[in-house]
Design a protein around this motif. Structure first.
Motif, PDB file in Angstrom:
ATOM      1  N   ILE A 173     -15.628 -18.920  30.794  1.00  0.00           N
ATOM      2  CA  ILE A 173     -14.203 -19.254  30.721  1.00  0.00           C
ATOM      3  C   ILE A 173     -14.031 -20.640  30.097  1.00  0.00           C
ATOM      4  O   ILE A 173     -14.457 -21.651  30.656  1.00  0.00           O
ATOM      5  CB  ILE A 173     -13.548 -19.167  32.109  1.00  0.00           C
ATOM      6  N   ILE A 174     -13.417 -20.663  28.942  1.00  0.00           N
ATOM      7  CA  ILE A 174     -13.261 -21.890  28.163  1.00  0.00           C
ATOM      8  C   ILE A 174     -12.174 -22.783  28.747  1.00  0.00           C
ATOM      9  O   ILE A 174     -12.358 -23.987  28.903  1.00  0.00           O
ATOM     10  CB  ILE A 174     -12.910 -21.565  26.699  1.00  0.00           C
ATOM     11  N   SER A 175     -11.031 -22.176  29.055  1.00  0.00           N
ATOM     12  CA  SER A 175      -9.899 -22.991  29.507  1.00  0.00           C
ATOM     13  C   SER A 175      -8.930 -22.189  30.348  1.00  0.00           C
ATOM     14  O   SER A 175      -8.893 -20.957  30.306  1.00  0.00           O
ATOM     15  CB  SER A 175      -9.156 -23.577  28.303  1.00  0.00           C
ATOM     16  N   THR A 176      -8.134 -22.927  31.094  1.00  0.00           N
ATOM     17  CA  THR A 176      -7.024 -22.400  31.883  1.00  0.00           C
ATOM     18  C   THR A 176      -5.754 -23.111  31.426  1.00  0.00           C
ATOM     19  O   THR A 176      -5.762 -24.334  31.262  1.00  0.00           O
ATOM     20  CB  THR A 176      -7.228 -22.692  33.376  1.00  0.00           C
ATOM     21  N   ARG A 177      -4.682 -22.352  31.219  1.00  0.00           N
ATOM     22  CA  ARG A 177      -3.420 -22.985  30.817  1.00  0.00           C
ATOM     23  C   ARG A 177      -2.274 -22.434  31.656  1.00  0.00           C
ATOM     24  O   ARG A 177      -2.171 -21.229  31.879  1.00  0.00           O
ATOM     25  CB  ARG A 177      -3.124 -22.713  29.339  1.00  0.00           C
ATOM     26  N   ILE A 178      -1.427 -23.346  32.115  1.00  0.00           N
ATOM     27  CA  ILE A 178      -0.172 -22.984  32.785  1.00  0.00           C
ATOM     28  C   ILE A 178       0.970 -23.563  31.957  1.00  0.00           C
ATOM     29  O   ILE A 178       0.955 -24.742  31.602  1.00  0.00           O
ATOM     30  CB  ILE A 178      -0.107 -23.551  34.218  1.00  0.00           C
ATOM     31  N   ARG A 179       1.954 -22.732  31.663  1.00  0.00           N
ATOM     32  CA  ARG A 179       3.115 -23.192  30.905  1.00  0.00           C
ATOM     33  C   ARG A 179       4.380 -22.719  31.597  1.00  0.00           C
ATOM     34  O   ARG A 179       4.486 -21.553  31.983  1.00  0.00           O
ATOM     35  CB  ARG A 179       3.075 -22.625  29.484  1.00  0.00           C
ATOM     36  N   LEU A 198      18.543 -13.565  37.984  1.00  0.00           N
ATOM     37  CA  LEU A 198      17.640 -13.567  36.828  1.00  0.00           C
ATOM     38  C   LEU A 198      16.595 -14.678  36.874  1.00  0.00           C
ATOM     39  O   LEU A 198      15.669 -14.687  36.067  1.00  0.00           O
ATOM     40  CB  LEU A 198      18.457 -13.693  35.534  1.00  0.00           C
ATOM     41  N   GLY A 199      16.753 -15.616  37.791  1.00  0.00           N
ATOM     42  CA  GLY A 199      15.810 -16.725  37.864  1.00  0.00           C
ATOM     43  C   GLY A 199      16.112 -17.785  36.819  1.00  0.00           C
ATOM     44  O   GLY A 199      17.274 -18.002  36.447  1.00  0.00           O
ATOM     45  N   TYR A 200      15.085 -18.469  36.315  1.00  0.00           N
ATOM     46  CA  TYR A 200      15.279 -19.506  35.298  1.00  0.00           C
ATOM     47  C   TYR A 200      15.742 -18.856  33.999  1.00  0.00           C
ATOM     48  O   TYR A 200      15.157 -17.867  33.543  1.00  0.00           O
ATOM     49  CB  TYR A 200      13.992 -20.296  35.074  1.00  0.00           C
ATOM     50  N   LEU A 201      16.794 -19.407  33.406  1.00  0.00           N
ATOM     51  CA  LEU A 201      17.354 -18.850  32.177  1.00  0.00           C
ATOM     52  C   LEU A 201      16.618 -19.439  30.976  1.00  0.00           C
ATOM     53  O   LEU A 201      16.443 -20.652  30.882  1.00  0.00           O
ATOM     54  CB  LEU A 201      18.853 -19.157  32.105  1.00  0.00           C
ATOM     55  N   GLY A 233      13.168 -15.331  34.662  1.00  0.00           N
ATOM     56  CA  GLY A 233      12.518 -15.202  35.973  1.00  0.00           C
ATOM     57  C   GLY A 233      11.788 -16.475  36.317  1.00  0.00           C
ATOM     58  O   GLY A 233      12.403 -17.518  36.525  1.00  0.00           O
ATOM     59  N   THR A 234      10.475 -16.401  36.338  1.00  0.00           N
ATOM     60  CA  THR A 234       9.684 -17.592  36.677  1.00  0.00           C
ATOM     61  C   THR A 234       9.549 -18.543  35.499  1.00  0.00           C
ATOM     62  O   THR A 234       9.336 -19.737  35.690  1.00  0.00           O
ATOM     63  CB  THR A 234       8.268 -17.192  37.128  1.00  0.00           C
ATOM     64  N   GLY A 235       9.652 -18.024  34.274  1.00  0.00           N
ATOM     65  CA  GLY A 235       9.399 -18.852  33.096  1.00  0.00           C
ATOM     66  C   GLY A 235       7.936 -19.229  32.969  1.00  0.00           C
ATOM     67  O   GLY A 235       7.588 -20.119  32.192  1.00  0.00           O
ATOM     68  N   THR A 244       7.487 -11.927  33.666  1.00  0.00           N
ATOM     69  CA  THR A 244       7.943 -13.140  34.355  1.00  0.00           C
ATOM     70  C   THR A 244       9.099 -12.854  35.300  1.00  0.00           C
ATOM     71  O   THR A 244       9.481 -13.726  36.078  1.00  0.00           O
ATOM     72  CB  THR A 244       8.391 -14.207  33.336  1.00  0.00           C
ATOM     73  N   LEU A 245       9.659 -11.659  35.215  1.00  0.00           N
ATOM     74  CA  LEU A 245      10.811 -11.305  36.034  1.00  0.00           C
ATOM     75  C   LEU A 245      10.386 -10.290  37.095  1.00  0.00           C
ATOM     76  O   LEU A 245       9.729  -9.294  36.798  1.00  0.00           O
ATOM     77  CB  LEU A 245      11.920 -10.703  35.159  1.00  0.00           C
ATOM     78  N   GLY A 246      10.734 -10.577  38.346  1.00  0.00           N
ATOM     79  CA  GLY A 246      10.405  -9.659  39.425  1.00  0.00           C
ATOM     80  C   GLY A 246       9.017  -9.841  39.993  1.00  0.00           C
ATOM     81  O   GLY A 246       8.532  -8.988  40.736  1.00  0.00           O
ATOM     82  N   ILE A 247       8.372 -10.929  39.651  1.00  0.00           N
ATOM     83  CA  ILE A 247       7.050 -11.246  40.187  1.00  0.00           C
ATOM     84  C   ILE A 247       6.981 -12.747  40.446  1.00  0.00           C
ATOM     85  O   ILE A 247       7.543 -13.543  39.679  1.00  0.00           O
ATOM     86  CB  ILE A 247       5.933 -10.797  39.210  1.00  0.00           C
ATOM     87  N   SER A 248       6.333 -13.154  41.515  1.00  0.00           N
ATOM     88  CA  SER A 248       6.244 -14.574  41.843  1.00  0.00           C
ATOM     89  C   SER A 248       5.152 -15.249  41.022  1.00  0.00           C
ATOM     90  O   SER A 248       4.243 -14.589  40.491  1.00  0.00           O
ATOM     91  CB  SER A 248       5.940 -14.756  43.335  1.00  0.00           C
TER      92      SER A 248
END
Length: 335
Positions: free
Chosen positions: A15-21, A152-155, A163-165, A219-223
């Motif tokens: 695993i080279i990298s992990t990214r959260i956006r 709808l969560g975050y627009l 959703g979560t974006g 991204t919508l309907g899931i945490s």
């Protein structure tokens, strides 16, 4: 300070990298595609103030850059280092970025959404990356009013991010899974549970050097937690599959493949980007199997040997000149 790709990290044999956006927009301001220059300037100043004037460690560890002051070569080298997106680099609008010295944190201001919080770490570190991103999200959310809908969560400008974006991704080195022809089946299977397989630089890019990104599509309907947990399960299963297939590989053939690649890189005088990537992929396989060891991590050489990274270091060059400088750089790294 060392970049995210320069240091040893958990499970970095595969695993080279992990990214959260995280994609966020401010309430009361049009989406970026509809903003005028005055609104873009206001957005930039509000985000800058929220971070750099906060009473948090982020205020001291991050710096603000107005992209109009950055040369084009440097901008595209930031894409090659995975700091910014190609869309952000190519935009003709006013944009800015807040970034950490090690480039593991970047906050793009004025991309497709008002704010794109990104945290990228080496190896498999999903929880740590998300924790950093969440703290930045809380900091900005407390200071700025995000556009949010209870249903709808975050627009977001693109409905696929509602959703979560959140986009969580891992980049894996999968030469054995690739050689067995299982990538298409992998893409189909993860697609059924809301994930996608892409190339080294994300959407629209092809895989090179057996490097593949896997990220969530839903991204919508899931945490956020469920998305990250599911991605970790997929990454762990793929990691074990790749390791098992490496273990079944004929040791002499693996040694020959690795040392032939090393010999070419150690003695070449001209080296294209594609050839460098393919040969370093085989070196990385050899390192993971305990066949060979080199001073610099292959992923570091892969990134620093990209066209704009070379021009960032050595100046403007044509492709033939870059092939010379790239070969010289790799030979020195293998001494």
């Amino acid at each position: 300070m060392s970049n995210w790709y320069s240091q040893p990290a958990p499970a970095d044999d595969i695993i080279i990298s992990t990214r959260i956006r995280l994609a966020r927009n401010l309430s009361g301001i049009p989406f970026p595609s509809r903003m005028n220059d005055e609104q873009r300037s206001e957005l930039s100043e509000r985000v800058k103030k929220a971070v750099l004037e906060s009473n948090t460690p982020f205020a001291k560890s991050l710096r603000f850059i107005d992209m109009k002051d950055v040369p084009e070569n440097e901008i595209y080298s930031m894409v090659e280092r995975h700091i910014i997106s190609p869309e952000f680099a190519g935009s003709s609008h006013r944009r800015s970025i807040i970034i950490s010295d090690d480039e593991s944190i970047s906050i793009m201001i004025g991309e497709e959404d008002h704010i794109r919080i990104q945290v990228i770490l080496g190896g498999l570190q999903l929880e740590k990356a998300y924790d950093i991103a969440e703290r930045l999200d809380t900091l900005l959310g407390d200071a700025l009013h995000f556009a949010f809908d209870s249903r709808l969560g975050y627009l977001t400008e693109c409905p696929t991010n509602l959703g979560t974006g959140l986009r969580a991704s891992v980049m894996l080195h999968l030469p054995m899974v690739e050689s067995s022809g299982e990538i298409r089946a992998l893409a189909d299977s993860v697609g059924k549970i809301g994930f996608t397989v892409r190339g080294m630089y994300g959407e629209g890019t092809k895989a090179t050097a057996s490097l593949y990104q896997i990220s969530n599509q839903i991204t919508l309907g899931i945490s956020e937690k469920n998305a990250i947990d599911n991605l970790k399960i997929i990454a762990t299963q793929l990691m074990e599959k790749e390791r098992n297939e490496r273990g079944a590989l004929d040791k002499l053939k693996a040694e020959d493949l690795c040392w032939r690649s090393f010999g070419i890189l150690k003695n070449c005088r001209l080296l294209s980007s594609d050839e460098m990537m393919n040969l370093l992929s085989k070196i990385k396989l050899g390192i993971g199997m305990g066949i060979i060891d080199i001073k610099e991590p292959p992923i570091k050489l892969m990134i620093e040997g990209q066209p704009y990274m070379l021009m960032r270091k050595y100046g403007i060059m044509n492709s033939d000149e870059r092939d010379i400088y790239r070969a010289n750089m790799i030979r020195k790294a293998l001494e």
